[in-house]
Write an enzyme that holds these catalytic residues in place. Structure first.
Site, PDB file in Angstrom:
ATOM      1  N   HIS A 108       2.539  20.566  -0.954  1.00 40.69           N
ATOM      2  CA  HIS A 108       1.714  21.642  -0.407  1.00 40.69           C
ATOM      3  C   HIS A 108       2.394  22.996  -0.553  1.00 40.69           C
ATOM      4  O   HIS A 108       3.611  23.080  -0.726  1.00 40.69           O
ATOM      5  CB  HIS A 108       1.419  21.381   1.078  1.00 40.69           C
ATOM      6  CG  HIS A 108       0.350  20.367   1.309  1.00 40.69           C
ATOM      7  ND1 HIS A 108       0.594  19.011   1.293  1.00 40.69           N
ATOM      8  CD2 HIS A 108      -0.984  20.496   1.553  1.00 40.69           C
ATOM      9  CE1 HIS A 108      -0.538  18.358   1.519  1.00 40.69           C
ATOM     10  NE2 HIS A 108      -1.508  19.239   1.682  1.00 40.69           N
ATOM     11  N   LYS A 139       2.597  25.828   5.055  1.00 38.93           N
ATOM     12  CA  LYS A 139       2.106  24.702   5.867  1.00 38.93           C
ATOM     13  C   LYS A 139       3.050  24.444   7.036  1.00 38.93           C
ATOM     14  O   LYS A 139       4.269  24.394   6.870  1.00 38.93           O
ATOM     15  CB  LYS A 139       1.963  23.460   4.980  1.00 38.93           C
ATOM     16  CG  LYS A 139       1.301  22.315   5.699  1.00 38.93           C
ATOM     17  CD  LYS A 139       0.734  21.299   4.730  1.00 38.93           C
ATOM     18  CE  LYS A 139       0.117  20.115   5.461  1.00 38.93           C
ATOM     19  NZ  LYS A 139      -0.983  20.505   6.347  1.00 38.93           N
TER      20      LYS A 139
HETATM   21  N1  LIG Z   1      -8.826  18.968   6.698  1.00 37.46           N
HETATM   22  C1  LIG Z   1      -8.698  19.621   5.552  1.00 37.46           C
HETATM   23  O1  LIG Z   1      -9.332  19.307   4.545  1.00 37.46           O
HETATM   24  C2  LIG Z   1      -7.757  20.775   5.491  1.00 37.46           C
HETATM   25  C3  LIG Z   1      -7.019  21.077   6.576  1.00 37.46           C
HETATM   26  N2  LIG Z   1      -6.177  22.142   6.580  1.00 37.46           N
HETATM   27  C4  LIG Z   1      -5.542  22.426   7.854  1.00 37.46           C
HETATM   28  O2  LIG Z   1      -6.241  23.519   8.443  1.00 37.46           O
HETATM   29  C5  LIG Z   1      -5.341  24.300   9.220  1.00 37.46           C
HETATM   30  C6  LIG Z   1      -5.416  25.758   8.760  1.00 37.46           C
HETATM   31  O3  LIG Z   1      -4.927  25.828   7.462  1.00 37.46           O
HETATM   32  P1  LIG Z   1      -4.879  27.214   6.650  1.00 37.46           P
HETATM   33  O4  LIG Z   1      -6.203  27.861   6.663  1.00 37.46           O
HETATM   34  O5  LIG Z   1      -4.224  26.906   5.364  1.00 37.46           O
HETATM   35  O6  LIG Z   1      -3.857  28.045   7.562  1.00 37.46           O
HETATM   36  P2  LIG Z   1      -3.785  29.624   7.787  1.00 37.46           P
HETATM   37  O7  LIG Z   1      -2.442  29.883   8.383  1.00 37.46           O
HETATM   38  O8  LIG Z   1      -4.167  30.340   6.543  1.00 37.46           O
HETATM   39  O9  LIG Z   1      -4.917  29.900   8.887  1.00 37.46           O
HETATM   40  C7  LIG Z   1      -4.792  29.594  10.248  1.00 37.46           C
HETATM   41  C8  LIG Z   1      -5.483  30.713  11.003  1.00 37.46           C
HETATM   42  O10 LIG Z   1      -5.550  30.371  12.387  1.00 37.46           O
HETATM   43  C9  LIG Z   1      -5.248  31.542  13.122  1.00 37.46           C
HETATM   44  N3  LIG Z   1      -4.841  31.168  14.460  1.00 37.46           N
HETATM   45  C10 LIG Z   1      -3.614  30.827  14.920  1.00 37.46           C
HETATM   46  N4  LIG Z   1      -3.674  30.567  16.232  1.00 37.46           N
HETATM   47  C11 LIG Z   1      -4.961  30.750  16.601  1.00 37.46           C
HETATM   48  C12 LIG Z   1      -5.640  30.658  17.839  1.00 37.46           C
HETATM   49  N5  LIG Z   1      -5.015  30.356  18.967  1.00 37.46           N
HETATM   50  N6  LIG Z   1      -6.970  30.916  17.857  1.00 37.46           N
HETATM   51  C13 LIG Z   1      -7.614  31.240  16.738  1.00 37.46           C
HETATM   52  N7  LIG Z   1      -7.016  31.386  15.534  1.00 37.46           N
HETATM   53  C14 LIG Z   1      -5.702  31.136  15.483  1.00 37.46           C
HETATM   54  C15 LIG Z   1      -4.160  32.221  12.316  1.00 37.46           C
HETATM   55  O11 LIG Z   1      -4.028  33.605  12.663  1.00 37.46           O
HETATM   56  P3  LIG Z   1      -2.605  34.339  12.445  1.00 37.46           P
HETATM   57  O12 LIG Z   1      -2.222  34.107  11.034  1.00 37.46           O
HETATM   58  O13 LIG Z   1      -2.883  35.758  12.776  1.00 37.46           O
HETATM   59  O14 LIG Z   1      -1.649  33.677  13.426  1.00 37.46           O
HETATM   60  C16 LIG Z   1      -4.734  32.052  10.908  1.00 37.46           C
HETATM   61  O15 LIG Z   1      -5.638  33.082  10.603  1.00 37.46           O
HETATM   62  C17 LIG Z   1      -3.975  23.634   9.070  1.00 37.46           C
HETATM   63  O16 LIG Z   1      -3.754  22.762  10.128  1.00 37.46           O
HETATM   64  C18 LIG Z   1      -4.108  22.839   7.771  1.00 37.46           C
HETATM   65  O17 LIG Z   1      -3.255  21.737   7.725  1.00 37.46           O
HETATM   66  C19 LIG Z   1      -6.023  22.936   5.482  1.00 37.46           C
HETATM   67  C20 LIG Z   1      -6.704  22.647   4.342  1.00 37.46           C
HETATM   68  C21 LIG Z   1      -7.626  21.540   4.235  1.00 37.46           C
HETATM   69  O1  LIG Z   2      -2.382  22.622   5.032  1.00 38.58           O
HETATM   70  C1  LIG Z   2      -3.077  22.374   4.014  1.00 38.58           C
HETATM   71  O2  LIG Z   2      -3.204  23.172   3.084  1.00 38.58           O
HETATM   72  C2  LIG Z   2      -3.769  21.086   3.950  1.00 38.58           C
HETATM   73  N1  LIG Z   2      -3.743  20.313   4.991  1.00 38.58           N
HETATM   74  C3  LIG Z   2      -4.371  19.045   5.114  1.00 38.58           C
HETATM   75  C4  LIG Z   2      -3.316  17.978   5.312  1.00 38.58           C
HETATM   76  O3  LIG Z   2      -2.371  18.186   6.081  1.00 38.58           O
HETATM   77  O4  LIG Z   2      -3.444  16.907   4.722  1.00 38.58           O
HETATM   78  C5  LIG Z   2      -5.349  18.763   4.011  1.00 38.58           C
HETATM   79  C6  LIG Z   2      -4.947  19.269   2.669  1.00 38.58           C
HETATM   80  O5  LIG Z   2      -3.917  18.478   2.201  1.00 38.58           O
HETATM   81  C7  LIG Z   2      -4.538  20.739   2.746  1.00 38.58           C
END
Ligand SMILES: NC(=O)C1=CN([C@@H]2O[C@H](COP(=O)(O)OP(=O)(O)OC[C@H]3O[C@@H](n4cnc5c(N)ncnc54)[C@H](OP(=O)(O)O)[C@@H]3O)[C@@H](O)[C@H]2O)C=CC1
Ligand SMILES: O=C(O)C1=N[C@H](C(=O)O)C[C@H](O)C1
Length: 266
Positions: free
Chosen positions: A155, A159
């Site tokens: 990743h 992350k």
């Molecule tokens: N299930 C799936 O298919 C996937 C899951 N994921 C998961 O999704 C999550 C987010 O990933 P990603 O978008 O890459 O991460 P990012 O860091 O890009 O986004 C997370 C966002 O959440 C915000 N945030 C943090 N704390 C809070 C809060 N208390 N309330 C509201 N917003 C908040 C952050 O703001 P700030 O930066 O200002 O702190 C940031 O904008 C991770 O857990 C990742 O593992 C990711 C990709 C695919």
């Molecule tokens: O953090 C990510 O980017 C992703 N998180 C998910 C995971 O923890 O498996 C899904 C995907 O791999 C992207």
């Protein structure tokens, strides 16, 4: 046809912003608010990089659900807040669709119990990409015949959680069909701690974090004279959006918690 009213938590994030773009294109979804720990009271359209939508940012989840009528919360934040948001949404009868990863087994169990007690549907999907869901299912099938297996997940370096939710889920699916087995030499020793990766029931998970990567996983099976590798790559976060939409549609019909998109795919 009434639209499904959606709140997105984490709207400025890599996944949250992609989810806003997806919701904007759907005729049957309406973004009614966003949850963000910053920028209280601002509108989505105030941010140049986000779609031109009027939904308002709330920093307090209670204030959000008391002010706005919502059907579904899409959470794409952090393990700590994703868990708190999911719990709170269930209490308000708002159905969570959770992409956030990094929950503990105890947290998953607690949310499962709470969802059942309140009769509020929840979908927690460690990976929304349909290819990744298939990769996990293929790996489960292969593990029946090849019990020696190692998972390599790769990743981007922003992350927070390791191993990835996908790797944890893959190991759990494999564990359902594979006899517990300790792999490698029975007397092997790590001369540098962590060299053999995380140990789940005797199988190993290796986590790589590098700039330039998005989300990638290989499940490698070994047997005498042959190897089988099952591999999935997400090159863009658009790859997750078909699954997010599918989860929103399906969570409206559920009254229990479902963990993993494979459980709602036909
Ligand atoms: N299930 C799936 O298919 C996937 C899951 N994921 C998961 O999704 C999550 C987010 O990933 P990603 O978008 O890459 O991460 P990012 O860091 O890009 O986004 C997370 C966002 O959440 C915000 N945030 C943090 N704390 C809070 C809060 N208390 N309330 C509201 N917003 C908040 C952050 O703001 P700030 O930066 O200002 O702190 C940031 O904008 C991770 O857990 C990742 O593992 C990711 C990709 C695919
Ligand atoms: O953090 C990510 O980017 C992703 N998180 C998910 C995971 O923890 O498996 C899904 C995907 O791999 C992207």
């Amino acid at each position: 046809m009434s639209k499904v009213r959606v709140v997105v938590a984490g709207p400025r994030g890599k996944m949250g912003s992609e989810a806003l773009r997806m919701i904007e294109k759907q005729e049957d979804l309406e973004l009614v608010a966003c949850l963000d720990h910053k920028y209280e009271g601002r509108k989505v359209s105030d941010f140049e990089e986000l779609p031109n939508l009027d939904a308002i940012f709330y920093s307090d989840i209670n204030n959000c659900f008391q002010s706005v009528k919502a059907d579904v919360l899409v959470d794409l934040t952090t393990p700590e807040f994703g868990y708190l948001h999911t719990k709170t949404a269930i209490h308000y009868g708002v159905r969570p669709v959770v992409g956030t990863t990094g929950f503990t087994e105890e947290q998953l169990q607690e949310l499962t119990d709470l969802s059942e007690e309140k009769g509020v549907g929840v979908i927690i999907a460690p990976n929304f990409a349909l290819g990744a869901v298939l990769m996990m299912q293929f790996a489960k099938w292969a593990a029946k015949y090849f019990p020696d297996v190692e998972i390599i997940e790769k990743h981007h370096d922003n992350k927070l959680d390791a191993p990835s939710g996908t790797a944890v889920k893959t190991a759990a699916l494999i564990k359902e069909v594979r006899e517990t087995k300790t792999q490698g030499h029975p007397e092997e020793k790590e001369t540098i701690s962590g060299a053999r990766g995380a140990d789940v029931d005797g199988m190993r998970i290796h986590s790589m974090r590098l700039p330039g990567l998005v989300a990638h996983q290989e499940v490698v099976f070994g047997s005498s004279g042959e190897n089988l590798t099952i591999k999935h790559d997400s090159f863009h976060r658009e790859s997750f959006m078909t699954g997010v939409k599918l989860a929103i549609d399906n969570v409206m019909k559920l009254d229990i918690l479902v963990y993993g998109l494979e459980n709602i795919l036909e």
